[in-house]
Motif scaffolding. Structure first.
Motif, PDB file in Angstrom:
ATOM      1  N   TRP A 196       0.939  -1.068  -0.051  1.00 49.43           N
ATOM      2  CA  TRP A 196      -0.139  -0.078   0.028  1.00 49.43           C
ATOM      3  C   TRP A 196       0.845   1.361  -0.141  1.00 49.43           C
ATOM      4  O   TRP A 196       0.620   2.054  -0.739  1.00 49.43           O
ATOM      5  CB  TRP A 196      -0.728  -0.107   1.079  1.00 49.43           C
ATOM      6  N   GLU A 197       1.745   1.252   0.858  1.00 51.08           N
ATOM      7  CA  GLU A 197       2.655   2.380   1.079  1.00 51.08           C
ATOM      8  C   GLU A 197       3.443   2.506  -0.471  1.00 51.08           C
ATOM      9  O   GLU A 197       3.535   3.835  -0.894  1.00 51.08           O
ATOM     10  CB  GLU A 197       3.702   2.563   2.210  1.00 51.08           C
ATOM     11  N   CYS A 198       3.988   1.664  -1.070  1.00 50.71           N
ATOM     12  CA  CYS A 198       4.650   1.701  -2.404  1.00 50.71           C
ATOM     13  C   CYS A 198       3.705   2.321  -3.232  1.00 50.71           C
ATOM     14  O   CYS A 198       4.274   3.205  -4.034  1.00 50.71           O
ATOM     15  CB  CYS A 198       5.217   0.288  -2.557  1.00 50.71           C
ATOM     16  N   LEU A 199       2.507   1.782  -3.306  1.00 49.32           N
ATOM     17  CA  LEU A 199       1.858   2.224  -4.398  1.00 49.32           C
ATOM     18  C   LEU A 199       1.327   3.748  -4.383  1.00 49.32           C
ATOM     19  O   LEU A 199       1.038   4.647  -4.978  1.00 49.32           O
ATOM     20  CB  LEU A 199       0.514   1.530  -4.321  1.00 49.32           C
ATOM     21  N   ALA A 200       1.196   4.113  -2.976  1.00 47.77           N
ATOM     22  CA  ALA A 200       0.701   5.510  -2.500  1.00 47.77           C
ATOM     23  C   ALA A 200       1.969   6.388  -2.890  1.00 47.77           C
ATOM     24  O   ALA A 200       1.766   7.595  -3.477  1.00 47.77           O
ATOM     25  CB  ALA A 200       0.658   5.601  -1.157  1.00 47.77           C
ATOM     26  N   PRO A 214      15.593  -7.447   2.912  1.00 49.66           N
ATOM     27  CA  PRO A 214      15.526  -8.049   1.487  1.00 49.66           C
ATOM     28  C   PRO A 214      14.107  -8.478   1.171  1.00 49.66           C
ATOM     29  O   PRO A 214      13.689  -8.648   0.026  1.00 49.66           O
ATOM     30  CB  PRO A 214      16.543  -9.272   1.842  1.00 49.66           C
ATOM     31  N   ASN A 215      13.364  -8.836   2.210  1.00 50.84           N
ATOM     32  CA  ASN A 215      11.956  -9.417   1.704  1.00 50.84           C
ATOM     33  C   ASN A 215      11.158  -8.329   1.357  1.00 50.84           C
ATOM     34  O   ASN A 215       9.896  -8.672   0.726  1.00 50.84           O
ATOM     35  CB  ASN A 215      11.438 -10.117   2.867  1.00 50.84           C
ATOM     36  N   GLN A 216      11.507  -7.121   1.175  1.00 50.67           N
ATOM     37  CA  GLN A 216      10.742  -6.015   0.770  1.00 50.67           C
ATOM     38  C   GLN A 216      10.977  -5.675  -0.679  1.00 50.67           C
ATOM     39  O   GLN A 216      10.223  -4.784  -1.340  1.00 50.67           O
ATOM     40  CB  GLN A 216      11.007  -4.630   1.476  1.00 50.67           C
ATOM     41  N   ALA A 221       9.607  -3.301  -6.044  1.00 50.06           N
ATOM     42  CA  ALA A 221       9.850  -3.527  -7.468  1.00 50.06           C
ATOM     43  C   ALA A 221       8.627  -3.542  -8.126  1.00 50.06           C
ATOM     44  O   ALA A 221       8.354  -2.946  -9.424  1.00 50.06           O
ATOM     45  CB  ALA A 221      10.898  -4.642  -7.736  1.00 50.06           C
ATOM     46  N   ARG A 222       7.900  -4.308  -7.899  1.00 45.62           N
ATOM     47  CA  ARG A 222       6.645  -4.509  -8.487  1.00 45.62           C
ATOM     48  C   ARG A 222       5.668  -3.331  -8.478  1.00 45.62           C
ATOM     49  O   ARG A 222       5.147  -2.911  -9.653  1.00 45.62           O
ATOM     50  CB  ARG A 222       5.827  -5.729  -7.955  1.00 45.62           C
TER      51      ARG A 222
END
Length: 277
Positions: A196-200, A214-216, A221-222
């Motif tokens: 959500w925060e990446c898309l925001a 690393p799990n992020q 990227a997507r």
């Protein structure tokens, strides 16, 4: 500063004192690895971390670009960090708590590296346009943890409370033709929150996100890559355009829309191969 390279979608912070994490990073999919000499390193480990960072960037990270975050202007390690990074093989340097364009102009000359300036304070936000416009500044990074603290936001505040500051950082980056990288996401066991925060962040105009685990990487990227629907639409628009104002499907387009579509398509491939061109 006018940028030539594509901005990283994912920039992973690692303590320069953690040799195992550095070795593992060479196998990860992050676009950029940032070796940290500042907050992530204990005071007694600073000298060893500096030497380790220089050694790590000399070995390289494959197609991943590398950066070293130095200690800030007021830190006793600052001068030694600058001297070490200036002669290192790091692709970029990162400065925490950037607030003064005048100080940063002198710093970029000493570093002889493109600089990513972290905007982490109200003074930094207000100075961001001048900082982003400097020759030698490649981009701005939103330091959201420190920014929330220096804005005196209560712990219960959501990210939306920083939207004005975040949008100002993006505006400053665009006015200076610089990258804009979003801040880190602290909750390691909340992939939905991270997405959500990446898309925001992408919705605000950020190019990519700084990360702490690393799990992020895959999620960020997507989120910061064009969707298949966006790619298909952009290709169709570019193929259909013949110049000037014209109708495309259900709307009017002109040169600006074509250039925007071409820019989106430039970000469809792997960061390393796209950047290499």
């Amino acid at each position: 500063m006018t940028t030539a390279a594509l901005a990283p979608r994912t920039a992973l912070f690692l303590p320069a004192s953690n040799s195992r994490a550095i070795a593992k990073a060479r196998e990860l999919g992050a676009d950029m690895v940032i070796l940290d000499l500042e907050d992530a390193v204990k005071p007694e480990d600073k000298d060893a971390a500096r030497a380790a960072a220089v050694e790590a960037v000399a070995e390289g990270f494959g197609k991943r670009v590398s950066a070293i975050r130095i200690n800030g202007f007021d830190a006793p390690e600052h001068a030694a960090d600058v001297a070490a990074v200036a002669t290192s093989r790091a692709d970029y340097a990162v400065l925490p708590k950037a607030e003064s364009a005048q100080e940063i102009a002198r710093l970029t000359q000493a570093l002889r590296k493109p600089l990513l300036a972290m905007i982490e304070t109200p003074r930094g936000v207000l100075a961001a346009p001048d900082i982003a416009a400097l020759e030698g500044v490649m981009g701005l990074i939103a330091g959201t943890n420190d920014l929330a603290a220096t804005l005196h936001l209560p712990p219960s505040s959501g990210r939306e409370a920083m939207n004005l500051a975040l949008q100002t950082i993006v505006l400053a980056s665009r006015s200076g033709n610089a990258w804009a990288l979003d801040g880190v996401f602290n909750r390691l066991d909340d992939p939905d929150g991270l997405e959500w925060e990446c898309l925001a962040g992408r919705g605000l105009g950020f190019d990519g996100k700084t990360l702490i685990h690393p799990n992020q990487i895959a999620i960020a990227a997507r989120a910061f890559s064009p969707t298949q629907a966006e790619i298909t639409e952009a290709r169709a628009l570019v193929d259909a355009a013949t110049g000037g104002a014209e109708r495309f499907r259900d709307r009017m387009i002109e040169t600006m829309h074509v250039e925007r579509a071409k820019n989106l398509l430039a970000h469809t491939g792997p960061y390393g191969s796209a950047n290499a061109g």
